[in-house]
Motif scaffolding. Structure first.
Motif, short mmCIF file in Angstrom:
data_model
loop_
_atom_site.label_atom_id
_atom_site.label_comp_id
_atom_site.label_asym_id
_atom_site.label_seq_id
_atom_site.Cartn_x
_atom_site.Cartn_y
_atom_site.Cartn_z
N VAL A 82 0.84 -1.20 0.00
CA VAL A 82 0.00 0.00 0.00
C VAL A 82 0.87 1.25 0.00
O VAL A 82 0.60 2.22 -0.72
N VAL A 83 1.97 1.21 0.77
CA VAL A 83 2.90 2.33 0.71
C VAL A 83 3.48 2.45 -0.69
O VAL A 83 3.66 3.56 -1.22
N VAL A 85 2.08 1.73 -3.59
CA VAL A 85 1.18 2.39 -4.55
C VAL A 85 1.07 3.88 -4.22
O VAL A 85 0.96 4.71 -5.12
N ALA A 86 1.17 4.21 -2.95
CA ALA A 86 1.11 5.63 -2.59
C ALA A 86 2.32 6.37 -3.14
O ALA A 86 2.19 7.45 -3.73
N THR A 87 3.51 5.77 -3.01
CA THR A 87 4.69 6.43 -3.56
C THR A 87 4.64 6.47 -5.07
O THR A 87 5.07 7.45 -5.68
N LEU A 88 4.08 5.40 -5.68
CA LEU A 88 3.94 5.40 -7.13
C LEU A 88 3.09 6.58 -7.58
O LEU A 88 3.43 7.30 -8.53
#
Lengths: 125, 141, 174
Positions: A82-83, A85-88
């Motif tokens: 989940v982190v 995809v957030a950074t992506l």
């Protein structure tokens, strides 16, 4: 020690190296982000694969099963995804902004336009 | 794509089930695979699907920006609030044993609310990011 | 999966790259199911194959979808990657074999989680219990990271007043 006992590591390393290669060799920023994603999934493999026990089952406690795979890496990787995809998303937002400022997403072109106009990147937003 | 009848009908049929599945994943996460992250992402995916088929404005009408932004902040607050509730009831921060008379029930309750917080934040952030990208693409430069 | 990655590296059309990345994520999710990580697989399938692909496509729509031919020869990056790979292979020689019950990963804290989780939390899914209870601080911090990323994207992409003369001024300066 046989080849098959370390097969999962081999897969992990292959994916990791492929991701590394994409990140280093390709100038396109979106391609770089995809490469980063590949690298990231290789890390998932690195964590999850040692946690598996042959004959074990998913770590949901039930009276019928005695052997469970290791739940701890699963927890760590769950948050990592989940982190990730957030950074992506953050990276893509940066790419979009760069594209608006420089009209390109190729690293070489960005560097070239920076050299052509020194100190110009501060005011161009 | 906005005028494709098959897509519109199928989407309308599917979206309630996607949302239902998200709720199942959320609340059955204690017993089977699932939990806050997955549920949040599935909820966001259902609404993104709606937005892709029916257009961004329809999705924005169903799920206004203000609500989404509130969700982003509220999830973290729910999570932190569970921790504070434990503190007020005499335990440590994020200590769920005190939330009920029976420690195991207290744990269950704490995990439940924490998962709710996670789901709310994750779905809010994903939706917000989608809105940002999609709306940026539409305005003519 | 390896095939997908190789095509991914070679392909220059970014649309192909994005779709292949989705396929790759899905294959990875399948592999994770085989490794008993059902929670992780579910997340990977929905996040990696679903949301990431949508986001990448959204960004692609805003950018050019064709990668230019690289000017430089890829030999140096290839050599660096190969060297890193060789080092990693050397490193794995000391690691425990696949599915070895005596490996340190299976003997340390995990038996306590597996044995006591039902009594202490009443939640049969160990992953959920560890995630939300034993490692509650981690997850709180992680939720905050997601929150911060959301705020970052809002800050970056919030519609800002565009100076209409900005591009022209730049041309005039040249």
């Amino acid at each position: 020690m046989s080849f098959w006992s370390h097969f999962s590591y081999a897969i992990t390393i292959f994916l990791m190296v492929a991701g590394l290669y994409i990140v280093i060799a390709r100038g396109n920023l979106i391609k770089k982000l995809v490469g980063l994603g590949v690298f990231q999934t290789s890390v998932y493999m690195l964590y999850i694969a040692p946690g598996k026990l042959i004959g074990g089952t998913a770590p949901i406690i039930d009276a019928n099963f005695k052997v469970y795979s290791n739940p701890l890496p699963h927890v760590l990787i769950l948050t990592a995804i989940v982190v990730g995809v957030a950074t992506l998303a953050l990276g893509l937002a940066l790419v979009v902004r760069i594209r608006e400022a420089y009209d390109t997403i190729e690293e070489d072109d960005i560097l070239a336009s920076d050299e052509g106009e020194p100190g110009g990147d501060g005011q161009r937003r | 794509m906005r005028h494709n009848l098959v897509l519109r009908v199928v989407a309308k049929l599917l979206i309630p089930f996607i949302l239902l599945f998200a709720l199942y994943v959320q609340f059955h996460g204690d017993f089977g695979p699932g939990g806050g992250f997955q549920a949040g992402v599935i909820i966001a995916a259902a609404i993104i699907f709606y937005g892709l088929i029916y257009g961004l404005d329809a999705a924005r009408k169903a799920m206004p920006d203000r609500v989404v932004e509130t969700m982003v902040a509220c999830g973290v607050l729910i999570y932190a609030g569970v921790g504070l509730a434990g503190l007020f009831l005499g335990g440590n921060y994020l200590d769920y044993f005190v939330l009920d008379h029976d420690p195991a029930h207290g744990q269950h309750r704490g995990i439940f609310w924490v998962e709710v917080g996670v789901a709310v934040t994750v779905s809010g952030v994903m939706l917000k990011i989608f809105y940002m990208f999609a709306s940026r693409g539409r305005d003519p430069e | 999966m390896a095939l997908t990655v190789i095509v991914l590296t070679r392909s220059r059309n970014l649309f192909t790259v994005v779709v292949l990345a989705g396929v790759y994520s899905f294959l990875m999710a399948t592999a994770l199911v085989a490794l008993d990580a059902v929670d992780v697989a579910m997340t990977e399938a929905s996040v990696g194959a679903g949301i990431s692909t949508v986001l990448l496509l959204g960004a692609l729509y805003l950018c050019k979808s064709e990668e230019t031919k690289p000017v430089r020869k890829p030999w140096l990056p290839l050599a660096v990657s190969a060297a890193a790979g060789a080092l990693l292979v050397f490193g794995t020689l000391g690691l425990p074999a696949f599915s070895d019950p005596a490996a340190p990963i299976h003997t340390h804290v995990v038996p306590r989680y597996l044995n006591d989780v039902l009594r202490e939390t009443g939640v049969p899914n160990v992953v959920t219990a560890v995630l939300a209870s034993y490692r509650g601080y981690d997850t709180l911090g992680e939720t905050t990271v997601v929150f911060t990323a959301g705020i970052g994207v809002i800050a970056l992409l919030r519609r800002r007043r565009k100076q209409p003369g900005a591009a022209n001024k730049q041309d005039a300066a040249k």
